[in-house]
Design a protein around this motif. Structure first.
Motif, short mmCIF file in Angstrom:
data_model
loop_
_atom_site.label_atom_id
_atom_site.label_comp_id
_atom_site.label_asym_id
_atom_site.label_seq_id
_atom_site.Cartn_x
_atom_site.Cartn_y
_atom_site.Cartn_z
N VAL A 198 0.84 -1.21 0.00
CA VAL A 198 0.00 0.00 0.00
C VAL A 198 0.87 1.25 0.00
O VAL A 198 0.59 2.21 -0.73
CB VAL A 198 -0.98 -0.02 1.20
CG1 VAL A 198 -1.67 1.32 1.37
CG2 VAL A 198 -2.01 -1.13 1.03
N VAL A 199 1.93 1.24 0.79
CA VAL A 199 2.85 2.39 0.82
C VAL A 199 3.51 2.57 -0.56
O VAL A 199 3.59 3.69 -1.08
CB VAL A 199 3.92 2.21 1.93
CG1 VAL A 199 5.05 3.21 1.78
CG2 VAL A 199 3.27 2.34 3.30
N ALA A 200 3.95 1.47 -1.15
CA ALA A 200 4.58 1.55 -2.48
C ALA A 200 3.58 2.03 -3.53
O ALA A 200 3.93 2.84 -4.39
CB ALA A 200 5.16 0.20 -2.87
N LEU A 201 2.35 1.56 -3.46
CA LEU A 201 1.32 2.00 -4.40
C LEU A 201 1.06 3.49 -4.24
O LEU A 201 0.98 4.23 -5.23
CB LEU A 201 0.04 1.20 -4.20
CG LEU A 201 -1.14 1.58 -5.10
CD1 LEU A 201 -0.79 1.36 -6.57
CD2 LEU A 201 -2.38 0.79 -4.70
N GLY A 202 0.95 3.95 -3.01
CA GLY A 202 0.76 5.38 -2.76
C GLY A 202 1.91 6.21 -3.28
O GLY A 202 1.72 7.26 -3.90
N GLU A 203 3.13 5.72 -3.06
CA GLU A 203 4.30 6.43 -3.56
C GLU A 203 4.32 6.46 -5.08
O GLU A 203 4.62 7.49 -5.69
CB GLU A 203 5.57 5.77 -3.02
CG GLU A 203 6.83 6.52 -3.36
CD GLU A 203 8.06 5.96 -2.68
OE1 GLU A 203 9.17 6.36 -3.11
OE2 GLU A 203 7.94 5.15 -1.75
N PHE A 204 3.98 5.34 -5.70
CA PHE A 204 3.95 5.27 -7.16
C PHE A 204 2.96 6.26 -7.75
O PHE A 204 3.24 6.91 -8.76
CB PHE A 204 3.59 3.84 -7.59
CG PHE A 204 3.55 3.64 -9.08
CD1 PHE A 204 4.72 3.69 -9.83
CD2 PHE A 204 2.36 3.40 -9.73
CE1 PHE A 204 4.69 3.51 -11.21
CE2 PHE A 204 2.32 3.21 -11.10
CZ PHE A 204 3.49 3.26 -11.84
N LEU A 205 1.81 6.40 -7.12
CA LEU A 205 0.76 7.27 -7.63
C LEU A 205 1.00 8.75 -7.33
O LEU A 205 0.56 9.61 -8.10
CB LEU A 205 -0.60 6.85 -7.06
CG LEU A 205 -1.09 5.47 -7.49
CD1 LEU A 205 -2.37 5.13 -6.74
CD2 LEU A 205 -1.31 5.41 -8.99
N MET A 206 1.71 9.05 -6.24
CA MET A 206 1.77 10.45 -5.80
C MET A 206 3.16 11.09 -5.80
O MET A 206 3.27 12.29 -5.64
CB MET A 206 1.18 10.56 -4.39
CG MET A 206 -0.29 10.22 -4.34
SD MET A 206 -1.05 10.50 -2.75
CE MET A 206 -0.42 9.13 -1.81
N VAL A 207 4.21 10.30 -5.98
CA VAL A 207 5.56 10.86 -5.90
C VAL A 207 6.21 10.80 -7.29
O VAL A 207 6.27 9.74 -7.91
CB VAL A 207 6.42 10.08 -4.87
CG1 VAL A 207 7.85 10.60 -4.85
CG2 VAL A 207 5.80 10.17 -3.49
N GLN A 208 6.66 11.94 -7.75
CA GLN A 208 7.20 12.05 -9.09
C GLN A 208 8.41 11.14 -9.31
O GLN A 208 8.55 10.54 -10.37
CB GLN A 208 7.59 13.50 -9.37
CG GLN A 208 8.02 13.76 -10.79
CD GLN A 208 8.28 15.23 -11.05
OE1 GLN A 208 8.33 16.03 -10.13
NE2 GLN A 208 8.46 15.57 -12.30
N GLN A 209 9.28 11.00 -8.32
CA GLN A 209 10.48 10.18 -8.47
C GLN A 209 10.15 8.69 -8.56
O GLN A 209 11.01 7.89 -8.95
CB GLN A 209 11.45 10.41 -7.30
CG GLN A 209 12.12 11.76 -7.33
CD GLN A 209 11.29 12.85 -6.65
OE1 GLN A 209 10.11 12.71 -6.42
NE2 GLN A 209 11.94 13.96 -6.36
#
Length: 137
Positions: free
Chosen positions: A84-95
């Protein structure tokens, strides 16, 4: 010896973030090259190494999934949190908008789905009474 309750895929997630935010390296940057017998040169990138590490750790996670008990359930829940953390990062963090991170996210999803399904099958197999399988009835 298994690390109980520690989602191993947290390691490549942390490494990805360290590489992306602290070092600012590209995931397509060549780390080393390997001369092949064919005469070609294999270039191994930062992203390649991260995915290789993730796949190796996924193998260990799948081995851990064959255990049954409360510690196993906690381990699966923590793996789900990493996903879930990785999915959130993938969707919301440009890097994190890279093909390397997408492949890592797929590895995390396989860990969650595979881990739970293997545990359910192992639990059903371990739960027998007098040689009969209660779920088969």
């Amino acid at each position: 010896m298994y690390l109980v309750g520690f989602p191993l895929l947290l390691i490549p997630l942390a490494l990805y973030n360290i590489i992306a935010f602290l070092f600012g390296l590209g995931f397509g940057d060549t780390v080393f090259t390997v001369p092949m017998m064919s005469g070609a040169t294999l270039s191994v990138s930062t992203g390649d190494l991260l995915i290789i590490l993730s796949i190796l750790l996924l193998f260990v996670e799948i081995l851990k999934a064959t255990r049954f008990g409360v510690k196993s359930i906690v381990d699966h829940l923590l793996s789900f949190v990493v996903f879930v953390v990785a999915l959130g990062e993938f969707l919301m963090v440009q890097q994190a908008a890279t093909s390397t991170f997408l492949l890592f996210l797929v590895i995390c999803a396989i860990d969650v789905v595979g881990g739970f399904s293997i545990s359910i099958r192992a639990a059903a197999r371990d739960y027998t009474v007098d040689g009969t399988h209660p779920i088969a009835h």
